[in-house]
Design a protein around this motif. Structure first.
Motif, PDB file in Angstrom:
ATOM      1  N   ARG A 153       0.827  -1.231   0.000  1.00 29.06           N
ATOM      2  CA  ARG A 153       0.000   0.000   0.000  1.00 29.06           C
ATOM      3  C   ARG A 153       0.852   1.267   0.000  1.00 29.06           C
ATOM      4  N   VAL A 154       1.976   1.219  -0.731  1.00 29.68           N
ATOM      5  CA  VAL A 154       2.860   2.389  -0.785  1.00 29.68           C
ATOM      6  C   VAL A 154       2.149   3.576  -1.428  1.00 29.68           C
ATOM      7  N   ASP A 155       1.330   3.326  -2.460  1.00 28.27           N
ATOM      8  CA  ASP A 155       0.646   4.403  -3.184  1.00 28.27           C
ATOM      9  C   ASP A 155      -0.849   4.421  -2.932  1.00 28.27           C
ATOM     10  N   GLY A 156      -1.260   3.843  -1.844  1.00 30.84           N
ATOM     11  CA  GLY A 156      -2.676   3.901  -1.527  1.00 30.84           C
ATOM     12  C   GLY A 156      -3.225   2.532  -1.195  1.00 30.84           C
ATOM     13  N   GLU A 157      -4.428   2.571  -0.618  1.00 32.65           N
ATOM     14  CA  GLU A 157      -5.068   1.336  -0.180  1.00 32.65           C
ATOM     15  C   GLU A 157      -5.654   0.566  -1.360  1.00 32.65           C
ATOM     16  N   LEU A 158      -5.738  -0.767  -1.188  1.00 34.90           N
ATOM     17  CA  LEU A 158      -6.396  -1.653  -2.135  1.00 34.90           C
ATOM     18  C   LEU A 158      -7.580  -2.283  -1.443  1.00 34.90           C
ATOM     19  N   ASN A 159      -8.634  -2.496  -2.214  1.00 35.93           N
ATOM     20  CA  ASN A 159      -9.739  -3.244  -1.596  1.00 35.93           C
ATOM     21  C   ASN A 159      -9.376  -4.729  -1.563  1.00 35.93           C
ATOM     22  N   ALA A 160     -10.180  -5.517  -0.911  1.00 37.38           N
ATOM     23  CA  ALA A 160      -9.851  -6.928  -0.691  1.00 37.38           C
ATOM     24  C   ALA A 160      -9.694  -7.676  -2.015  1.00 37.38           C
ATOM     25  N   GLU A 161     -10.563  -7.398  -3.003  1.00 38.27           N
ATOM     26  CA  GLU A 161     -10.486  -8.099  -4.276  1.00 38.27           C
ATOM     27  C   GLU A 161      -9.228  -7.726  -5.035  1.00 38.27           C
ATOM     28  N   GLN A 162      -8.859  -6.430  -5.009  1.00 34.93           N
ATOM     29  CA  GLN A 162      -7.635  -5.997  -5.681  1.00 34.93           C
ATOM     30  C   GLN A 162      -6.394  -6.626  -5.033  1.00 34.93           C
ATOM     31  N   ALA A 163      -6.390  -6.666  -3.709  1.00 39.89           N
ATOM     32  CA  ALA A 163      -5.246  -7.261  -3.012  1.00 39.89           C
ATOM     33  C   ALA A 163      -5.106  -8.744  -3.371  1.00 39.89           C
ATOM     34  N   ARG A 164      -6.263  -9.451  -3.482  1.00 40.19           N
ATOM     35  CA  ARG A 164      -6.208 -10.866  -3.861  1.00 40.19           C
ATOM     36  C   ARG A 164      -5.644 -11.030  -5.267  1.00 40.19           C
ATOM     37  N   GLN A 165      -6.054 -10.158  -6.197  1.00 38.96           N
ATOM     38  CA  GLN A 165      -5.569 -10.246  -7.578  1.00 38.96           C
ATOM     39  C   GLN A 165      -4.073  -9.959  -7.669  1.00 38.96           C
ATOM     40  N   VAL A 166      -3.618  -8.962  -6.936  1.00 34.97           N
ATOM     41  CA  VAL A 166      -2.187  -8.635  -6.960  1.00 34.97           C
ATOM     42  C   VAL A 166      -1.371  -9.771  -6.341  1.00 34.97           C
ATOM     43  N   GLU A 167      -1.916 -10.380  -5.309  1.00 39.66           N
ATOM     44  CA  GLU A 167      -1.197 -11.519  -4.694  1.00 39.66           C
ATOM     45  C   GLU A 167      -1.068 -12.672  -5.682  1.00 39.66           C
ATOM     46  N   TYR A 168      -2.136 -12.928  -6.474  1.00 40.53           N
ATOM     47  CA  TYR A 168      -2.060 -13.965  -7.502  1.00 40.53           C
ATOM     48  C   TYR A 168      -0.976 -13.621  -8.537  1.00 40.53           C
ATOM     49  N   ILE A 169      -0.908 -12.332  -8.899  1.00 44.16           N
ATOM     50  CA  ILE A 169       0.120 -11.910  -9.852  1.00 44.16           C
ATOM     51  C   ILE A 169       1.510 -12.142  -9.268  1.00 44.16           C
ATOM     52  N   ARG A 170       1.687 -11.790  -8.009  1.00 48.86           N
ATOM     53  CA  ARG A 170       2.996 -11.965  -7.378  1.00 48.86           C
ATOM     54  C   ARG A 170       3.382 -13.446  -7.322  1.00 48.86           C
ATOM     55  N   ARG A 171       2.447 -14.313  -6.941  1.00 50.41           N
ATOM     56  CA  ARG A 171       2.747 -15.744  -6.851  1.00 50.41           C
ATOM     57  C   ARG A 171       3.088 -16.330  -8.226  1.00 50.41           C
ATOM     58  N   ALA A 172       2.319 -15.939  -9.245  1.00 47.31           N
ATOM     59  CA  ALA A 172       2.594 -16.446 -10.591  1.00 47.31           C
ATOM     60  C   ALA A 172       3.974 -15.993 -11.064  1.00 47.31           C
ATOM     61  N   ALA A 173       4.298 -14.712 -10.821  1.00 49.85           N
ATOM     62  CA  ALA A 173       5.609 -14.213 -11.234  1.00 49.85           C
ATOM     63  C   ALA A 173       6.733 -14.900 -10.455  1.00 49.85           C
ATOM     64  N   GLN A 174       6.514 -15.164  -9.164  1.00 48.84           N
ATOM     65  CA  GLN A 174       7.527 -15.847  -8.367  1.00 48.84           C
ATOM     66  C   GLN A 174       7.731 -17.280  -8.850  1.00 48.84           C
ATOM     67  N   GLY A 175       6.617 -17.965  -9.170  1.00 45.06           N
ATOM     68  CA  GLY A 175       6.736 -19.318  -9.703  1.00 45.06           C
ATOM     69  C   GLY A 175       7.478 -19.345 -11.030  1.00 45.06           C
ATOM     70  N   LEU A 176       7.188 -18.370 -11.893  1.00 46.93           N
ATOM     71  CA  LEU A 176       7.891 -18.297 -13.174  1.00 46.93           C
ATOM     72  C   LEU A 176       9.370 -17.989 -12.966  1.00 46.93           C
ATOM     73  N   LEU A 177       9.681 -17.122 -12.012  1.00 46.06           N
ATOM     74  CA  LEU A 177      11.080 -16.813 -11.725  1.00 46.06           C
ATOM     75  C   LEU A 177      11.809 -18.035 -11.171  1.00 46.06           C
ATOM     76  N   ASP A 178      11.148 -18.816 -10.323  1.00 45.73           N
ATOM     77  CA  ASP A 178      11.778 -20.047  -9.815  1.00 45.73           C
ATOM     78  C   ASP A 178      12.089 -21.003 -10.961  1.00 45.73           C
ATOM     79  N   MET A 179      11.150 -21.126 -11.905  1.00 47.21           N
ATOM     80  CA  MET A 179      11.385 -21.998 -13.042  1.00 47.21           C
ATOM     81  C   MET A 179      12.546 -21.479 -13.892  1.00 47.21           C
ATOM     82  N   VAL A 180      12.606 -20.164 -14.111  1.00 49.10           N
ATOM     83  CA  VAL A 180      13.706 -19.585 -14.884  1.00 49.10           C
ATOM     84  C   VAL A 180      15.032 -19.828 -14.180  1.00 49.10           C
TER      85      VAL A 180
END
Length: 580
Positions: free
Chosen positions: A247-274
């Motif tokens: 929340r460096v640039d502002g608050e996220l609602n619960a649905e937005q936070a869930r979506q960003v967390e999914y993005i972070r996990r997917a990117a982390q999984g892809l980075l582990d594979m790389v």
């Protein structure tokens, strides 16, 4: 004798001719084919000639022996001469030379041969040939044979007809021989064509192997370059997602936070594979260096505990670190040890729904090894899958989506081998798994003793004295007893006498090259399991590599480095002791 058929007195060469002709006619009456008739007639002729020449004359008697199911034509040639010693007559010597090769030839032409003779009481030779059986044909009746034989006994053959018959037999034999030669020539042509096909196939295989090697190198270069390029945007995606979640640039609602967390996990999984792809590409390209340092197991576990805490997403699974007391410092590549254990622990957490994951370490003092274990209470692995999991791009179907690329465990195996160690697994479906990483206590140090016994011994076989000098210092620095041989034959003799724990050898050597030496070692029951490291400056083709398939490793001489070779020696000696 059984049913008597015919008897002929032997007193002259004409009688010998008659005996041959009558033998042929009787053989024909008995149902023998032309070739068998000729063999029987020739055998009778050879023995009868000996009876006339050396025995002063005698008698030939033809008879039918045996029952209906096993009849035999039996021919007895007897003389009243001075006799001879059977060993001399049939095996050479002065008497054998007098008899010539007739008796030996006759013995080869019939099924049954008996020789009864003694000095001063004459000679008796018995020839026997089983009557033919084939196509359900029955043997000739004894009475019919007797009647036909009596007709033969009433007249003597015309010598001219005998000569003509023998000429015809000779022509037939020559024709048969010519047919066999033509058949042999045809088979030779077919064999040559087959050989040309095999040579072409090997050439094609060599080409394919070279293409595969080039493709593998290209794949490795591609992975090395592209994975570096992938890392930058992936790190950016992960960093930006973390900024949003913090929340460096502002608050996220619960649905937005869930979506960003999914993005972070997917990117982390892809980075582990790389990262896994890059590490495997580096290992395959030989660009991974081992940088050993001395570290304490407790410090390694403390670092892993902090790094892996975010992976404990399931509160029903405990992550426990438990090391044995008084563990000595370990001299190894600490980041690579941590990487292997992280892979083991991440897999254990992923496949464990409840219970615990226990990370442990213990000392195998006898072998001077450190044994790291990761034990879980998860779903386990079936026995038939336990070897597959260490193969690249292989995943076991558990019936549940668990993610992953199938690269982590193969990478663990390769990293362990680089450090002179090994990995293994014990598991039972539904009861959990235990993964092990076994390393030398000090990198480059071979297991000096086996089960508390004497120091391990290494045999160096190379005709190049300077290279033996280099290898001897590397081996002795690792605490091994070293034996040396300057050629393959001497190396084989020393190996059979001393039974070394490891052999390091060249390929191009006098008296016996390395290919033959390796083959001889594998044929010896006491040496067949001894690890062999081949150090050679030869450029090996595909066929030569196949010939060295039982070697533990093949190392180009120009690539020999102290630490790498010491680690390879340690790994080879560790292979002699199964994982605990």
């Amino acid at each position: 004798m059984g049913t008597r058929l015919l008897s002929i007195a032997l007193g002259s060469d004409a009688d010998v001719v008659a005996a041959r002709q009558q033998a042929r006619r009787i053989a024909e009456l008995c149902g023998f084919n032309t070739q068998a008739q000729t063999r029987i007639a020739t055998a009778v002729s050879e023995v009868a000639r000996n009876a006339v020449s050396h025995g002063g004359g005698g008698q030939v008697a033809f008879a039918l022996e045996g029952g209906d199911e096993a009849q035999r034509l039996e021919i007895v040639i007897a003389d009243t001469g001075p006799g001879t010693d059977p060993q001399e007559a049939l095996g050479g010597g002065e008497s054998g030379s007098r008899h010539g090769s007739g008796l030996v030839n006759a013995r080869r032409l019939v099924d049954h041969f008996e020789f009864d003779s003694a000095r001063g009481r004459g000679t008796r030779v018995t020839l026997g040939q089983r009557l033919p059986r084939g196509g359900g044909a029955r043997a000739p009746a004894a009475a019919a044979l007797q009647s036909a034989a009596r007709r033969l006994e009433s007249g003597r053959p015309d010598p001219l007809n005998v000569v003509l018959l023998q000429n015809r037999e000779l022509v037939e034999s020559l024709a048969s021989l010519h047919d066999r030669e033509r058949e042999a020539a045809r088979l030779n042509r077919e064999l040559e064509e087959t050989n040309r096909g095999v040579v072409a196939l090997y050439s094609e295989l060599d080409e394919k192997a070279e293409q595969l090697r080039a493709a593998s190198e290209m794949k490795t270069r591609f992975l090395s370059q592209m994975t570096h390029e992938f890392r930058t945007p992936l790190n950016s995606v992960i960093a930006l997602s973390r900024l949003l979640l913090d929340r460096v640039d502002g608050e996220l609602n619960a649905e937005q936070a869930r979506q960003v967390e999914y993005i972070r996990r997917a990117a982390q999984g892809l980075l582990d594979m790389v990262n896994d792809l890059l590490d495997i590409a580096k290992v395959e390209a030989g660009k991974v260096d081992v940088r050993p340092v001395e570290f304490a197991v407790e410090d390694l576990f403390a670092a892993l505990r902090g790094a892996l805490k975010p992976l404990q997403a399931n509160p029903q699974v405990d992550l426990v670190f438990r090391a044995a007391d008084d563990l000595p410092p370990v001299y190894a590549d600490e980041p690579k040890v941590a990487q292997v254990l992280r892979n083991f622990i991440a897999n254990a957490l992923r496949f464990t729904d409840a219970g615990r994951v226990t990370v442990g370490a213990a000392l195998d003092a006898a072998a001077r090894r450190i044994v790291f274990t990761v034990e879980d209470t998860g779903i386990g692995i079936a026995p038939e899958h336990q070897r597959m999991i260490f193969d690249e791009y292989t995943q076991v179907d558990t019936g549940r989506p668990r993610g992953g690329t199938g690269l982590g465990l193969p990478l663990c195996r390769q990293l362990a081998a680089l450090m002179g160690g090994d990995v293994g697994v014990e598991s039972e479906p539904g009861r959990g798994s235990t993964f092990r990483l076994v390393l030398p206590l000090r990198f480059g140090e071979a297991p000096l003793k086996r089960d508390g016994g004497p120091l391990r011994r290494l045999l160096l076989v190379d005709d190049e004295e300077s290279f033996r000098y280099v290898l001897r210092h590397i081996a002795e620095d690792a605490g091994l007893q070293v034996m040396e041989a300057g050629d393959g034959a001497a190396g084989l003799a020393l190996a059979r006498e001393q039974r070394p724990d490891l052999v390091v050898m060249d390929l191009r050597m006098p008296r016996m090259d390395g290919f033959e030496l390796l083959g001889q070692l594998r044929l010896d029951p006491q040496l067949s399991a001894t690890p062999v490291i081949v150090c050679t400056s030869l450029t090996l083709d595909l066929e030569q590599r196949r010939g060295l398939s039982t070697a533990y490793a093949i190392v180009p001489k120009q690539d020999v480095a102290r630490d790498a070779l010491a680690a390879l020696i340690g790994s080879a000696l560790s292979s002699l002791t199964a994982l605990p």
